[in-house]
Scaffold this active site. Structure first.
Site, mmCIF file in Angstrom:
data_model
loop_
_atom_site.group_PDB
_atom_site.id
_atom_site.type_symbol
_atom_site.label_atom_id
_atom_site.label_comp_id
_atom_site.label_asym_id
_atom_site.label_seq_id
_atom_site.Cartn_x
_atom_site.Cartn_y
_atom_site.Cartn_z
ATOM 1 N N ILE A 1 0.870 -1.175 0.000
ATOM 2 C CA ILE A 1 0.000 0.000 0.000
ATOM 3 C C ILE A 1 0.907 1.225 0.000
ATOM 4 O O ILE A 1 2.052 1.163 0.445
ATOM 5 C CB ILE A 1 -0.993 0.022 1.202
ATOM 6 C CG1 ILE A 1 -0.264 -0.117 2.546
ATOM 7 C CG2 ILE A 1 -2.034 -1.051 1.056
ATOM 8 C CD1 ILE A 1 -1.215 -0.063 3.727
ATOM 9 N N ASP A 2 0.391 2.327 -0.533
ATOM 10 C CA ASP A 2 1.195 3.529 -0.683
ATOM 11 C C ASP A 2 1.735 4.023 0.658
ATOM 12 O O ASP A 2 1.141 3.790 1.718
ATOM 13 C CB ASP A 2 0.369 4.652 -1.315
ATOM 14 C CG ASP A 2 -0.037 4.339 -2.747
ATOM 15 O OD1 ASP A 2 0.585 3.447 -3.349
ATOM 16 O OD2 ASP A 2 -0.984 4.983 -3.240
ATOM 17 N N ARG A 3 2.827 4.757 0.581
ATOM 18 C CA ARG A 3 3.472 5.281 1.785
ATOM 19 C C ARG A 3 2.515 6.113 2.644
ATOM 20 O O ARG A 3 2.506 5.985 3.868
ATOM 21 C CB ARG A 3 4.679 6.138 1.369
ATOM 22 C CG ARG A 3 5.482 6.672 2.540
ATOM 23 C CD ARG A 3 6.654 7.510 2.051
ATOM 24 N NE ARG A 3 7.435 7.999 3.171
ATOM 25 C CZ ARG A 3 8.471 8.807 3.060
ATOM 26 N NH1 ARG A 3 8.862 9.208 1.866
ATOM 27 N NH2 ARG A 3 9.133 9.214 4.122
#
Length: 329
Positions: free
Chosen positions: A147-149
């Site tokens: 998942i994105d930062r």
């Protein structure tokens, strides 16, 4: 050479492959087994025939079999610690608190916003490096998905290769269901339940990844459901059917309802409207994931609560909505 730098012992080692690592490529096995050894060195010792499987030379793409005996040559590598981990002990400790489920084959955390899932792109510290620091005895820890930062929420980690393979198969067959919560601009139309738009990924010279809707891109699908409406925003549930980079963020932008505080695909005016909520992070949260446990074969559903910042934002919007309703009476 600095005598104060610890070195690995120079000796030949032998490893017998168990069923757990069967079918894995020899190069990938060595990259995991010889942590800290540069990939270039691993491919060099393979090319020179210094690595032997059952006393024979093999190519990097050789797939291991149960019972194979691997000869690994002496390799001198400085045992290094990751400086960023040593300076971010608080973040590592936070990961321990963020664990929401763990057994002998999988682990799940409620990933905080602002921490990458793995090092790279100038970052030496990520969730997986932090977990390996927390679990030095663990022989295997690998991300099941990413998942994105700036996104928070449920993140699955496999503790055995067999679990990783089983969960990847569920992802491939679209049998794993992931649900996100996002606060988007404006009034999301109830009839907009699916966005199907091909996504093309571009990597800029800076290394930054930017994704756009493009007919040359990969097929992508996200399902949406309205959870709660506010004066100028909507809380939606987003369920990605495919798993493209930045998929939910780009699909909501494509529908003209970008996510709050999205620094790549967002809307500054919308963010300014949310100033009173004091939110300063992307409002995208992986709320739950449903899958078949790779060992018990039972259906599992793991939930991750929103952090205080997201919850405070919603509470402020609900309070504003209540005050507006009261003033109309």
């Amino acid at each position: 050479m600095d005598s104060n730098v610890p070195q690995t012992k120079l000796q030949v080692s032998f490893v017998t492959i168990s069923e757990e690592n069967a079918t894995q490529r020899i190069d990938n096995f060595l990259i995991t087994h010889l942590k800290g050894v540069p990939k270039s060195m691993i491919y060099r010792i393979l090319r020179k025939g210094e690595v032997r499987v059952n006393k024979k030379r093999v190519k990097p793409e050789y797939k291991l079999n149960n019972g194979d005996e691997i000869r690994i040559p002496p390799i001198r590598v400085a045992e290094k610690t990751t400086p960023e981990i040593s300076t971010k002990l608080n973040k590592v400790a936070d990961l321990e608190k963020a664990i929401i489920y763990e057994d002998d084959v999988i682990l799940a955390i409620n990933k905080p916003s602002g921490i990458a899932v793995h090092g790279g792109s100038g970052l030496s510290f990520g969730v997986i490096e932090g977990l390996r620091a927390l679990r030095p005895e663990a022989k295997f820890l690998e991300l099941v998905h990413r998942i994105d930062r700036e996104t928070s929420g449920v993140l699955l980690i496999a503790k055995k290769r067999s679990a990783l393979k089983a969960l990847h198969e569920q992802l491939r067959l679209k049998q794993m269901q992931k649900n996100y919560l996002a606060l988007v601009k404006g009034n999301w139309p109830s009839e907009c339940k699916v966005v199907q738009a091909p996504l093309l990924k571009n990597v800029l010279k800076s290394g930054e990844r930017v994704v756009k809707v493009d007919k040359e891109g990969k097929p992508s699908e996200t399902r949406f459901k309205v959870e709660e409406r506010f004066d100028f925003a909507t809380l939606i549930k987003a369920s990605p059917v495919t798993g493209r980079t930045h998929q939910i963020r780009v699909h909501t932008q494509y529908a003209n309802h970008p996510i709050a505080f999205d620094d790549r695909y967002g809307d500054n005016q919308f963010d300014m409207q949310l100033a009173d909520t004091k939110l300063n992070r992307l409002f995208l949260h992986a709320a739950n994931v449903k899958f078949i446990h790779p060992k018990t074969l039972q259906e599992m559903q793991l939930h991750a609560p929103m952090d205080d910042k997201l919850q405070a934002c919603l509470n402020q919007l609900r309070n504003d909505k209540y005050q507006q309703t009261e003033s109309l009476k």
